[in-house]
Design a protein around this motif. Structure first.
Motif, PDB file in Angstrom:
ATOM      1  N   LEU A  65       0.825  -1.211   0.000  1.00  0.00           N
ATOM      2  CA  LEU A  65       0.000   0.000   0.000  1.00  0.00           C
ATOM      3  C   LEU A  65       0.856   1.257   0.000  1.00  0.00           C
ATOM      4  O   LEU A  65       0.544   2.228  -0.707  1.00  0.00           O
ATOM      5  N   HIS A  66       1.941   1.256   0.746  1.00  0.00           N
ATOM      6  CA  HIS A  66       2.785   2.465   0.746  1.00  0.00           C
ATOM      7  C   HIS A  66       3.474   2.637  -0.607  1.00  0.00           C
ATOM      8  O   HIS A  66       3.688   3.759  -1.072  1.00  0.00           O
ATOM      9  N   LEU A  67       3.785   1.524  -1.282  1.00  0.00           N
ATOM     10  CA  LEU A  67       4.345   1.619  -2.637  1.00  0.00           C
ATOM     11  C   LEU A  67       3.309   2.156  -3.613  1.00  0.00           C
ATOM     12  O   LEU A  67       3.626   2.937  -4.511  1.00  0.00           O
ATOM     13  N   SER A  68       2.057   1.753  -3.423  1.00  0.00           N
ATOM     14  CA  SER A  68       0.970   2.207  -4.282  1.00  0.00           C
ATOM     15  C   SER A  68       0.815   3.723  -4.218  1.00  0.00           C
ATOM     16  O   SER A  68       0.459   4.366  -5.198  1.00  0.00           O
ATOM     17  N   TYR A  69       1.099   4.288  -3.041  1.00  0.00           N
ATOM     18  CA  TYR A  69       1.010   5.741  -2.855  1.00  0.00           C
ATOM     19  C   TYR A  69       2.339   6.451  -3.121  1.00  0.00           C
ATOM     20  O   TYR A  69       2.423   7.672  -2.971  1.00  0.00           O
ATOM     21  N   GLY A  70       3.375   5.708  -3.489  1.00  0.00           N
ATOM     22  CA  GLY A  70       4.668   6.315  -3.763  1.00  0.00           C
ATOM     23  C   GLY A  70       5.367   6.826  -2.529  1.00  0.00           C
ATOM     24  O   GLY A  70       6.174   7.769  -2.599  1.00  0.00           O
ATOM     25  N   MET A  71       5.097   6.196  -1.380  1.00  0.00           N
ATOM     26  CA  MET A  71       5.704   6.626  -0.122  1.00  0.00           C
ATOM     27  C   MET A  71       7.072   5.977   0.083  1.00  0.00           C
ATOM     28  O   MET A  71       7.445   5.032  -0.624  1.00  0.00           O
ATOM     29  N   THR A  72       7.801   6.457   1.056  1.00  0.00           N
ATOM     30  CA  THR A  72       9.162   5.993   1.326  1.00  0.00           C
ATOM     31  C   THR A  72       9.212   4.854   2.332  1.00  0.00           C
ATOM     32  O   THR A  72      10.018   3.928   2.197  1.00  0.00           O
ATOM     33  N   PHE A  73       8.356   4.910   3.346  1.00  0.00           N
ATOM     34  CA  PHE A  73       8.398   3.973   4.468  1.00  0.00           C
ATOM     35  C   PHE A  73       6.981   3.513   4.770  1.00  0.00           C
ATOM     36  O   PHE A  73       6.055   4.334   4.825  1.00  0.00           O
ATOM     37  N   MET A  74       6.802   2.194   4.968  1.00  0.00           N
ATOM     38  CA  MET A  74       5.437   1.682   5.058  1.00  0.00           C
ATOM     39  C   MET A  74       4.640   2.232   6.238  1.00  0.00           C
ATOM     40  O   MET A  74       3.411   2.345   6.160  1.00  0.00           O
ATOM     41  N   PHE A  75       5.305   2.606   7.308  1.00  0.00           N
ATOM     42  CA  PHE A  75       4.559   3.105   8.453  1.00  0.00           C
ATOM     43  C   PHE A  75       4.189   4.587   8.352  1.00  0.00           C
ATOM     44  O   PHE A  75       3.619   5.153   9.279  1.00  0.00           O
ATOM     45  N   GLU A  76       4.500   5.199   7.200  1.00  0.00           N
ATOM     46  CA  GLU A  76       3.974   6.538   6.928  1.00  0.00           C
ATOM     47  C   GLU A  76       2.450   6.508   6.950  1.00  0.00           C
ATOM     48  O   GLU A  76       1.790   7.481   7.336  1.00  0.00           O
ATOM     49  N   LEU A  77       1.878   5.395   6.518  1.00  0.00           N
ATOM     50  CA  LEU A  77       0.415   5.244   6.489  1.00  0.00           C
ATOM     51  C   LEU A  77      -0.184   5.201   7.890  1.00  0.00           C
ATOM     52  O   LEU A  77      -1.351   5.553   8.085  1.00  0.00           O
ATOM     53  N   LEU A  78       0.612   4.766   8.847  1.00  0.00           N
ATOM     54  CA  LEU A  78       0.174   4.779  10.242  1.00  0.00           C
ATOM     55  C   LEU A  78       0.289   6.188  10.808  1.00  0.00           C
ATOM     56  O   LEU A  78      -0.585   6.651  11.549  1.00  0.00           O
ATOM     57  N   ALA A  79       1.355   6.873  10.432  1.00  0.00           N
ATOM     58  CA  ALA A  79       1.600   8.216  10.962  1.00  0.00           C
ATOM     59  C   ALA A  79       0.675   9.271  10.370  1.00  0.00           C
ATOM     60  O   ALA A  79       0.298  10.231  11.049  1.00  0.00           O
ATOM     61  N   ASP A  80       0.274   9.107   9.083  1.00  0.00           N
ATOM     62  CA  ASP A  80      -0.511  10.169   8.438  1.00  0.00           C
ATOM     63  C   ASP A  80      -2.027  10.006   8.615  1.00  0.00           C
ATOM     64  O   ASP A  80      -2.808  10.786   8.078  1.00  0.00           O
ATOM     65  N   GLY A  81      -2.450   8.971   9.354  1.00  0.00           N
ATOM     66  CA  GLY A  81      -3.874   8.812   9.649  1.00  0.00           C
ATOM     67  C   GLY A  81      -4.628   7.904   8.693  1.00  0.00           C
ATOM     68  O   GLY A  81      -5.807   7.619   8.914  1.00  0.00           O
ATOM     69  N   THR A  82      -3.952   7.411   7.640  1.00  0.00           N
ATOM     70  CA  THR A  82      -4.639   6.537   6.678  1.00  0.00           C
ATOM     71  C   THR A  82      -5.115   5.255   7.345  1.00  0.00           C
ATOM     72  O   THR A  82      -6.267   4.824   7.153  1.00  0.00           O
ATOM     73  N   VAL A  83      -4.254   4.632   8.135  1.00  0.00           N
ATOM     74  CA  VAL A  83      -4.629   3.392   8.824  1.00  0.00           C
ATOM     75  C   VAL A  83      -5.790   3.644   9.785  1.00  0.00           C
ATOM     76  O   VAL A  83      -6.747   2.863   9.832  1.00  0.00           O
ATOM     77  N   GLU A  84      -5.733   4.727  10.518  1.00  0.00           N
ATOM     78  CA  GLU A  84      -6.803   5.038  11.462  1.00  0.00           C
ATOM     79  C   GLU A  84      -8.126   5.266  10.735  1.00  0.00           C
ATOM     80  O   GLU A  84      -9.187   4.794  11.183  1.00  0.00           O
ATOM     81  N   MET A  85      -8.089   5.974   9.612  1.00  0.00           N
ATOM     82  CA  MET A  85      -9.297   6.216   8.826  1.00  0.00           C
ATOM     83  C   MET A  85      -9.935   4.902   8.379  1.00  0.00           C
ATOM     84  O   MET A  85     -11.143   4.690   8.502  1.00  0.00           O
ATOM     85  N   LEU A  86      -9.103   3.998   7.876  1.00  0.00           N
ATOM     86  CA  LEU A  86      -9.599   2.700   7.408  1.00  0.00           C
ATOM     87  C   LEU A  86     -10.131   1.856   8.573  1.00  0.00           C
ATOM     88  O   LEU A  86     -11.194   1.228   8.460  1.00  0.00           O
ATOM     89  N   CYS A  87      -9.406   1.850   9.676  1.00  0.00           N
ATOM     90  CA  CYS A  87      -9.849   1.083  10.848  1.00  0.00           C
ATOM     91  C   CYS A  87     -11.218   1.553  11.331  1.00  0.00           C
ATOM     92  O   CYS A  87     -12.073   0.738  11.710  1.00  0.00           O
ATOM     93  N   ASN A  88     -11.427   2.842  11.325  1.00  0.00           N
ATOM     94  CA  ASN A  88     -12.723   3.383  11.743  1.00  0.00           C
ATOM     95  C   ASN A  88     -13.850   2.917  10.815  1.00  0.00           C
ATOM     96  O   ASN A  88     -14.974   2.659  11.269  1.00  0.00           O
ATOM     97  N   LYS A  89     -13.552   2.812   9.547  1.00  0.00           N
ATOM     98  CA  LYS A  89     -14.557   2.305   8.587  1.00  0.00           C
ATOM     99  C   LYS A  89     -14.872   0.836   8.864  1.00  0.00           C
ATOM    100  O   LYS A  89     -16.039   0.425   8.875  1.00  0.00           O
ATOM    101  N   PHE A  90     -13.830   0.028   9.089  1.00  0.00           N
ATOM    102  CA  PHE A  90     -14.039  -1.397   9.366  1.00  0.00           C
ATOM    103  C   PHE A  90     -14.845  -1.579  10.651  1.00  0.00           C
ATOM    104  O   PHE A  90     -15.758  -2.405  10.723  1.00  0.00           O
ATOM    105  N   LYS A  91     -14.481  -0.779  11.639  1.00  0.00           N
ATOM    106  CA  LYS A  91     -15.135  -0.868  12.950  1.00  0.00           C
ATOM    107  C   LYS A  91     -16.625  -0.576  12.836  1.00  0.00           C
ATOM    108  O   LYS A  91     -17.457  -1.235  13.475  1.00  0.00           O
ATOM    109  N   ALA A  92     -16.974   0.392  12.006  1.00  0.00           N
ATOM    110  CA  ALA A  92     -18.381   0.775  11.836  1.00  0.00           C
ATOM    111  C   ALA A  92     -19.211  -0.366  11.262  1.00  0.00           C
ATOM    112  O   ALA A  92     -20.419  -0.450  11.507  1.00  0.00           O
ATOM    113  N   TYR A  93     -18.559  -1.262  10.508  1.00  0.00           N
ATOM    114  CA  TYR A  93     -19.265  -2.400   9.909  1.00  0.00           C
ATOM    115  C   TYR A  93     -19.111  -3.683  10.737  1.00  0.00           C
ATOM    116  O   TYR A  93     -19.608  -4.731  10.348  1.00  0.00           O
ATOM    117  N   GLY A  94     -18.387  -3.584  11.848  1.00  0.00           N
ATOM    118  CA  GLY A  94     -18.199  -4.755  12.699  1.00  0.00           C
ATOM    119  C   GLY A  94     -17.321  -5.821  12.080  1.00  0.00           C
ATOM    120  O   GLY A  94     -17.444  -7.006  12.403  1.00  0.00           O
TER     121      GLY A  94
END
Length: 366
Positions: A230-259
């Motif tokens: 996923l971080h390569l798909s976005y052209g990022m440098t380090f995979m945990f950038e997605l954790l730091a920039d809120g992308t993971v949190e945004m997705l987790c909140n969506k999953f949580k809403a659907y149980g």
């Protein structure tokens, strides 16, 4: 004498080092018709017999040690007040799979994905497995607790045949990677048709764009965010950038809403990793994640050939992981928030370092 022999037998079987062993604890107590002392999270209890102990000590227990003290059986337990992460480990080696299972790995992972992976991750130090369907049939019958997880290829002309073969070989869970459209997910879910559990591996920006429609469609059991691709798909440098920039949190909140049960990325052994494993684990608990992949730094069995060394590494690292998870019950919202800030700062520093090292390397090339 009987208690001493029983304790010696348990110790020799290494039950004291097993995890997810609530059933083992219950079976042990069924054998105890005399007095027993049990220590659980600092509290000491004395019982007339094992049955009384099982009735009183409800909850998820793990046996930490068994010994004889003052001619009486003494059992030390861990009692989970937080749910431990469900962890996966990639291996097609039967001996390693059984060791991983013994020490509490929940899923043994056979990885059949090859399509496009070499091109996507060219020159990267990532896991590129060379597993095949026969590995499923070899290892699955040996497992008594762990599930058999199989990652198939992304959707292609032969997907239906591949999925049929994987199910026939004994997969408990099929992981579907690198999907980009709702239609691909629909075809995958339809092909499996409820014959085993399904997990979607979200690892493309196109998947992020259509995740709302995928969640609305449903039909799958769980979802995992694959940070590497996923971080390569976005052209990022380090995979945990997605954790730091809120992308993971945004997705987790969506999953949580659907149980939908969910997880993300992988974790190294405690005290290791560019971004320390402890900080990542805290983020799992802050975000409500319940699943994680054990990375090669947890135990790289491709480099360690001595099976006794592999056994020791798994025992030590799983014990450290599970004990650290127990400490999550005492983490306050303020501490979780502070850890999130520290993760963001650490990721920023790591990205700066990686970019600087790449610039130096490029300069030397020319």
């Amino acid at each position: 004498v009987e208690r001493a022999n029983l304790a010696d037998s348990i110790i020799s079987m290494e039950i004291k080092n097993m995890y997810n062993t609530d059933s083992v604890f219950q079976r042990l107590m069924e054998c105890i018709n005399d007095e027993v002392t049990i220590s659980c999270n600092g509290q000491v209890y004395h019982f007339d017999n094992g049955r009384q102990a099982v009735i009183t000590l409800v909850g998820k227990h793990e046996i930490k040690s068994v010994s004889i003290r003052e001619k009486q059986l003494y059992v030390e337990l861990l009692n989970y007040k937080v749910e431990p992460l469900t962890v996966f480990y990639i291996t097609n080696c039967p001996e390693v799979a059984l060791i991983a299972e013994k020490y509490g790995v929940d899923r043994i992972w056979i990885d059949l994905e090859t399509l496009g992976k070499e091109k996507r991750q060219k020159n990267m130090d990532t896991v590129k497995s060379h597993h095949n369907i026969t590995d499923i049939a070899t290892i699955k019958p040996l497992l008594t607790k762990a599930d058999m997880l199989v990652r198939v290829n992304s959707w292609h002309e032969g997907s239906e045949d591949e999925i049929e073969a994987v199910i026939a070989a004994g997969a408990d869970i099929i992981m579907f990677p690198y999907w980009k459209t709702v239609e691909e997910v629909r075809k995958f879910v339809k092909t499996v048709n409820g014959r085993c559990k399904t997990t979607l591996l979200l690892e493309t920006k196109e998947a992020v764009d259509c995740i709302d429609k995928v969640l609305e469609m449903g039909g799958f059991d769980e979802i995992h965010i694959g940070l590497n691709d996923l971080h390569l798909s976005y052209g990022m440098t380090f995979m945990f950038e997605l954790l730091a920039d809120g992308t993971v949190e945004m997705l987790c909140n969506k999953f949580k809403a659907y149980g939908i049960p969910y997880g993300f990325g992988g974790i190294a052994k405690l005290g290791d990793g560019l971004l320390p494993a402890e900080k990542i684990i805290m983020e799992h608990y802050r975000l409500g994640s319940s699943r994680a992949i054990l990375s090669r730094t947890f135990c790289d069995n491709t480099k360690i050939k001595d099976i006794e060394v592999v056994d020791r590494i798994f025992r030590e690292n799983m014990e450290a992981l599970r004990e650290y998870e127990l400490s999550m019950v005492d983490v306050t919202p303020k501490k979780f928030a502070q850890n999130r800030i520290e993760v963001s700062r650490a990721v920023e520093e790591i990205v700066t370092t990686i970019k600087s090292e790449r610039s130096i390397w490029e300069a030397k090339r020319f």
